[in-house]
Design a protein around this motif. Sequence first.
Motif, PDB file in Angstrom:
ATOM      1  N   LEU A 189       9.567 -46.013  -3.348  1.00 16.49           N
ATOM      2  CA  LEU A 189       9.127 -46.149  -1.955  1.00 16.49           C
ATOM      3  C   LEU A 189      10.101 -47.034  -1.189  1.00 16.49           C
ATOM      4  N   PRO A 190      10.463 -46.703   0.053  1.00 16.20           N
ATOM      5  CA  PRO A 190      10.010 -45.523   0.815  1.00 16.20           C
ATOM      6  C   PRO A 190      10.958 -44.332   0.720  1.00 16.20           C
ATOM      7  N   ILE A 208      14.114 -32.193  -2.825  1.00 20.44           N
ATOM      8  CA  ILE A 208      13.769 -32.242  -1.403  1.00 20.44           C
ATOM      9  C   ILE A 208      13.278 -33.642  -1.042  1.00 20.44           C
ATOM     10  N   SER A 209      13.806 -34.195   0.021  1.00 18.49           N
ATOM     11  CA  SER A 209      13.409 -35.529   0.476  1.00 18.49           C
ATOM     12  C   SER A 209      12.072 -35.475   1.216  1.00 18.49           C
ATOM     13  N   LEU A 210      11.331 -36.595   1.152  1.00 20.31           N
ATOM     14  CA  LEU A 210      10.055 -36.734   1.853  1.00 20.31           C
ATOM     15  C   LEU A 210      10.181 -37.791   2.939  1.00 20.31           C
ATOM     16  N   ASN A 211       9.670 -37.480   4.114  1.00 15.01           N
ATOM     17  CA  ASN A 211       9.661 -38.435   5.216  1.00 15.01           C
ATOM     18  C   ASN A 211       8.317 -39.146   5.282  1.00 15.01           C
ATOM     19  N   GLN A 212       8.337 -40.383   5.716  1.00 15.03           N
ATOM     20  CA  GLN A 212       7.119 -41.188   5.752  1.00 15.03           C
ATOM     21  C   GLN A 212       6.319 -40.915   7.021  1.00 15.03           C
ATOM     22  N   LYS A 213       5.027 -40.698   6.833  1.00 16.94           N
ATOM     23  CA  LYS A 213       4.103 -40.551   7.954  1.00 16.94           C
ATOM     24  C   LYS A 213       3.429 -41.899   8.186  1.00 16.94           C
ATOM     25  N   THR A 277       4.115 -29.379   1.376  1.00 21.09           N
ATOM     26  CA  THR A 277       4.324 -28.283   2.318  1.00 21.09           C
ATOM     27  C   THR A 277       5.113 -28.740   3.540  1.00 21.09           C
ATOM     28  N   HIS A 278       4.722 -29.897   4.092  1.00 24.95           N
ATOM     29  CA  HIS A 278       5.379 -30.414   5.302  1.00 24.95           C
ATOM     30  C   HIS A 278       6.405 -31.504   4.993  1.00 24.95           C
ATOM     31  N   LYS A 279       6.569 -31.812   3.697  1.00 18.34           N
ATOM     32  CA  LYS A 279       7.596 -32.777   3.258  1.00 18.34           C
ATOM     33  C   LYS A 279       7.388 -34.162   3.876  1.00 18.34           C
ATOM     34  N   LEU A 280       6.128 -34.638   3.810  1.00 26.67           N
ATOM     35  CA  LEU A 280       5.762 -35.945   4.328  1.00 26.67           C
ATOM     36  C   LEU A 280       5.019 -36.735   3.268  1.00 26.67           C
ATOM     37  N   PHE A 281       5.088 -38.066   3.332  1.00 26.86           N
ATOM     38  CA  PHE A 281       4.256 -38.884   2.453  1.00 26.86           C
ATOM     39  C   PHE A 281       3.590 -39.977   3.272  1.00 26.86           C
TER      40      PHE A 281
END
Length: 413
Positions: A189-190, A208-213, A277-281
Amino acid sequence: MEIGENLVLREKQKRKFLEICEDSRSLLQELNQDLLERVLSWLPTSTFLRLTSVCKKWKSVADSATFRLACSQVPFRDPCFFMVDSDPHLSQHPVVFDSAEKKWKKLNPLPLVHPKKNQETCSNSIPVAASGGLICFHSTNGDFTVSNPVTGSTRLLPALNSISQQPILSISMAANSERFKLVLILDQLPNLSFKMYNSYTDLWEEEISLNQKINNSAEAEKNDYHSQYFLTSGNVVSADMQRSPFRQYSAALTVENGDEILYFLSSSGTVVSCNLTHKLFFEYPRLLPVFSEFSIDIVECGGQMYVVLLSEFFESASLRVWKWDENMHAWQQIAAMPPASSHKFYGKKVDINCSGAGDEMLVCLYSAEVCSYVMCNLVRNEWIELPHYHTEDDKARDFVCAFSFEPRIEADI
């Protein structure tokens, strides 16, 4: 005289039972192959495997492709729980708890093959994820192996050399009768990313990278207020979060409103949600204050993610199950172990590890001082402690955690 009459009565009952069995078997023998396979497909898997010794015709059914297809159309099997020993040397003698028969059962050793030593059993592999009728094992050298514990069939996945330098935070699995996939959450994280294996192509897909929500500040304040309401007073002891090395990669994979969501625990004990699905965490607010003594785990039951938490306060232990309420933006308690049962874990530094299936979950509570297994029905808030498993020489085996799977002979790898 009475003993003699009882023996005669038992003999008559036995004879009658055998006649009924013979009549039933004769009726089944008259069925055509297709109809026979459909009837047998609805038997519990353990029962069918025993009945294959009835006759050659029934035994031939087990290897039939049409029978496996019929089995795949049965929507649900009562789950088994693959138990993980506290002593790794006993892992070569696997044990499951059969929820259908409410019994402990021994399995044949699983042939986990080491790539550099063909046909040899890899003894340093531990289970890390399960789904459908399959269990995934991870070895100390980084290999992944997927196995059907009922049939013993095994598949070694391609090597993951490209991510050897990145730490794996969680491992989850999704499987059906035709294919399975493995999902890894990587890095720290993050800076999170995920990588997926697809059994259909037998390849690892691109990372695939995840963007923070991030929630707005008003919601964050609201979350912080509600997340700690049941521990507003009393002395709380500071301690590190209890986690078993066997469950360090534990995760819950669900599908919500068409989105694939993976949940895992961070190193500090917070719940992290990854929308693949939306590549967010998103990192959820804590259930307890940062400095509190507790053990925590996440579990998937009936397509929902739950948090199970053992806390200590007011010189007592409390085991509770929580669910995130999107409308209230807060954790809501949905079940709790009766205080009379949970109090015995106070001061024992217990690590809890959970495995779910349908409306039920198996909670393993383990420490150097205590070992207990409890089945919880989340709908009825019913808690039942299971008996301990004893070997043939009457020695108890202690299990630290479990992995839930459906006993399916048709599960393909």
